[in-house]
Design an enzyme around this catalytic site. Structure first.
Site, PDB file in Angstrom:
ATOM      1  N   GLU A 288     -50.231 -34.213   4.637  1.00 23.80           N
ATOM      2  CA  GLU A 288     -49.133 -35.157   4.380  1.00 23.80           C
ATOM      3  C   GLU A 288     -47.761 -34.487   4.297  1.00 23.80           C
ATOM      4  O   GLU A 288     -47.100 -34.516   3.258  1.00 23.80           O
ATOM      5  CB  GLU A 288     -49.402 -35.939   3.098  1.00 23.80           C
ATOM      6  CG  GLU A 288     -50.643 -36.794   3.181  1.00 23.80           C
ATOM      7  CD  GLU A 288     -50.785 -37.744   2.011  1.00 23.80           C
ATOM      8  OE1 GLU A 288     -49.972 -37.680   1.082  1.00 23.80           O
ATOM      9  OE2 GLU A 288     -51.714 -38.571   2.046  1.00 23.80           O
TER      10      GLU A 288
ATOM     11  N   GLU B  20     -58.501 -39.309   3.988  1.00 22.33           N
ATOM     12  CA  GLU B  20     -58.277 -39.849   2.642  1.00 22.33           C
ATOM     13  C   GLU B  20     -58.154 -41.356   2.734  1.00 22.33           C
ATOM     14  O   GLU B  20     -57.380 -41.880   3.537  1.00 22.33           O
ATOM     15  CB  GLU B  20     -56.969 -39.340   2.022  1.00 22.33           C
ATOM     16  CG  GLU B  20     -57.045 -37.997   1.373  1.00 22.33           C
ATOM     17  CD  GLU B  20     -55.739 -37.615   0.664  1.00 22.33           C
ATOM     18  OE1 GLU B  20     -55.075 -38.493   0.080  1.00 22.33           O
ATOM     19  OE2 GLU B  20     -55.402 -36.432   0.730  1.00 22.33           O
TER      20      GLU B  20
HETATM   21  C1  BGC Z   1     -52.483 -37.138  -1.412  1.00 23.00           C
HETATM   22  C2  BGC Z   1     -53.351 -36.882  -2.621  1.00 23.00           C
HETATM   23  C3  BGC Z   1     -53.095 -37.956  -3.653  1.00 23.00           C
HETATM   24  C4  BGC Z   1     -53.492 -39.292  -3.071  1.00 23.00           C
HETATM   25  C5  BGC Z   1     -53.288 -40.463  -4.019  1.00 23.00           C
HETATM   26  C6  BGC Z   1     -52.321 -38.584  -1.046  1.00 23.00           C
HETATM   27  O1  BGC Z   1     -50.982 -38.857  -0.878  1.00 23.00           O
HETATM   28  O2  BGC Z   1     -52.883 -36.350  -0.335  1.00 23.00           O
HETATM   29  O3  BGC Z   1     -53.091 -35.611  -3.087  1.00 23.00           O
HETATM   30  O4  BGC Z   1     -53.746 -37.721  -4.860  1.00 23.00           O
HETATM   31  O5  BGC Z   1     -52.727 -39.541  -1.920  1.00 23.00           O
HETATM   32  O6  BGC Z   1     -51.958 -40.575  -4.384  1.00 23.00           O
END
Ligand code: BGC
Length: 455
Positions: A173, A355
């Site tokens: 990111e 993610e």
């Molecule tokens: C990030 C994580 C974060 C998650 C939830 C992403 O932006 O890679 O590190 O904890 O989102 O906010």
């Protein structure tokens, strides 16, 4: 030579679908000053009063540094085929460059070996925001040299783990840590300066390209990518200034990294702003062939014009009828489906969702259980949206939940829980939540690591 994965729909359907979980070093490891680890910008930032909810820090976090065996055992029970984690740069290079820290390197040896013993593929991300403080003292990402320090760090990692790790991501990111860290606030290093943002964007891009070349040179059969957070940026109102603000934010958030890295050009809205920092040959160095596109996705942004930061853009309200997570983020699975389809069209690379998940106000009940039904509903809706995107032709090869464990949620400290495993921070005890069982069943039902039903 790039070991680009087969990009045809037929090849995609023959490739087993990969289910996984993701974490990051600063958010789970703890052991912040142990075994020779140097400080990162997050160690520094957390010590500035008022930056983090309850002034929390990652000093102990989930104590994964000491409990990784238990955590890998949880992954084995879950049945995932892969685990995406990040290496803490200052753990292995306490000053960011120069002498390596053997005990830090040995920790990741132990972790990787344990994963492989348990049949879980390690996906190693080089950078999940914990820049060595010593490099920030020299200007951090605003200093062009940082791209080359990053490439040297990549070489160390490739030489050490490249015999066992084949999947590498350069950055997690980039838009998030540069935008929040350099103009919008809320993240380390906590600067508000638009010119520094533009320098940082270009240097991160350069670091990515340099590191891809290094990884390719050192790791036989490497499969390389980068992880971008892609979210539709919509105007919060039809007012022309909000429409303009949303378009500008879209260029920074969705375009500033993926476009030069994959298409070889900065978005038109940013080109003139970044041009002063671009040297001859840079774009060719940045635009290196990669094997897959890593996507993190949570929700759409609703943006408005706002003069509270150097970008002139802020968050407006999302439409009233949309449900939110406990972070206040809109729940819109359709936006996930549409993002997958759009990325498939635009970048023409196999996609791994690295993610996706949600925060939820989880509590342990008197039976020592955590019934996180809203998280299960969220995950069902989003994995259904993924199946829909695949059915419409998007070449999506894997899905990783954020996150395995409740962890240090950056500016929100420990007040937000994203895990499918509950962590009792007072004792370190892990309690798999109902969503953990739901995910284990999904993985089992789709016959180890395949999305039979979805395809
Ligand atoms: C990030 C994580 C974060 C998650 C939830 C992403 O932006 O890679 O590190 O904890 O989102 O906010």
């Amino acid at each position: 030579m790039s070991k680009r994965e087969p990009a045809t729909a037929a090849a995609a359907s023959a490739t087993p679908f990969l289910w996984g979980v993701s974490t990051s070093s600063y958010q789970i490891e703890g052991a912040a000053a142990e075994d020779g680890k140097g400080p990162s910008i997050w160690d520094t930032y957390c010590r500035q009063p008022g930056r983090i909810t309850d002034n929390d820090t990652g000093d102990v976090a989930c104590d994964h540094y000491h409990r990784y065996v238990e955590d890998v055992a949880l992954m084995k029970t879950l049945g995932v085929g892969a685990y995406r984690f990040s290496v803490s740069w200052p753990r292995v290079l306490p000053k960011g460059r120069g002498a390596a820290n053997e005990p830090g390197l040995a920790f990741y040896d132990r972790l990787i070996d344990k994963l492989l013993d348990d049949g879980i593929e390690p996906w190693l991300c080089l950078y999940h925001w914990d820049l060595p403080q010593a490099l920030d003292d020299l200007g951090g990402w605003a200093n062009r040299d940082c791209a080359f320090w990053f490439a040297d760090y990549a070489a160390l990692i490739a030489r050490r783990y490249g015999d066992r790790v084949k999947r590498f991501a350069t950055f997690n990111e980039s838009s998030v840590f540069t935008l929040f860290g350099f103009v919008m606030g809320g993240q380390a290093p906590g600067i508000a300066d638009r010119a520094m943002l533009h320098r940082a964007i270009h240097h991160v891009n350069l670091g990515h390209g340099e590191a891809i070349d290094v990884l390719r040179a050192h790791v036989r059969d490497a499969s390389l990518g980068i992880v971008h957070n892609m979210q539709p940026c919509r105007p919060a109102t039809p007012a022309p200034e909000d429409v303009k603000a949303a378009a500008l934010f879209d260029a920074y958030w969705n375009g500033a990294f993926a476009d030069p890295q994959i298409l070889g050009a900065y978005p038109a809205l940013l080109a003139d702003l970044i041009e002063p920092y671009v040297q001859a040959g840079d774009i060719a160095k940045i635009c290196r062939p990669i094997d897959w596109f890593g996507l993190n996705h949570y929700s759409p942004h609703y943006m408005k014009a706002w003069d509270g930061n150097p970008l002139g853009v802020g968050w407006g309200p999302a439409p009233d009828n949309i449900k939110r997570t406990s972070m206040g983020w809109p729940i819109e699975a359709d936006a996930f489906r549409d993002t997958l389809l759009l990325l498939h069209e635009r970048y023409k690379l196999p996609i791994y969702v690295l993610e996706n998940g949600t925060a939820n106000p989880d509590v342990v009940d008197d039976k020592d259980e955590v019934n996180d039904t809203p998280r299960i509903d969220f995950l069902k809706a989003y994995t259904d949206a993924l199946a829909e995107a695949r059915a419409k032709g998007a070449d999506v090869r894997g899905y990783f939940i954020w996150s395995l464990l409740d962890n240090f949620e950056w500016g929100s400290g420990y007040s937000q829980r994203f895990g499918i495993v509950y962590v009792d921070y007072a004792t370190g005890k892990r309690i798999p939540k109902a969503s953990f069982r739901w995910y284990a069943n999904l993985i089992k039902a789709t016959s180890p690591r395949r999305v039979a039903a979805a395809s």
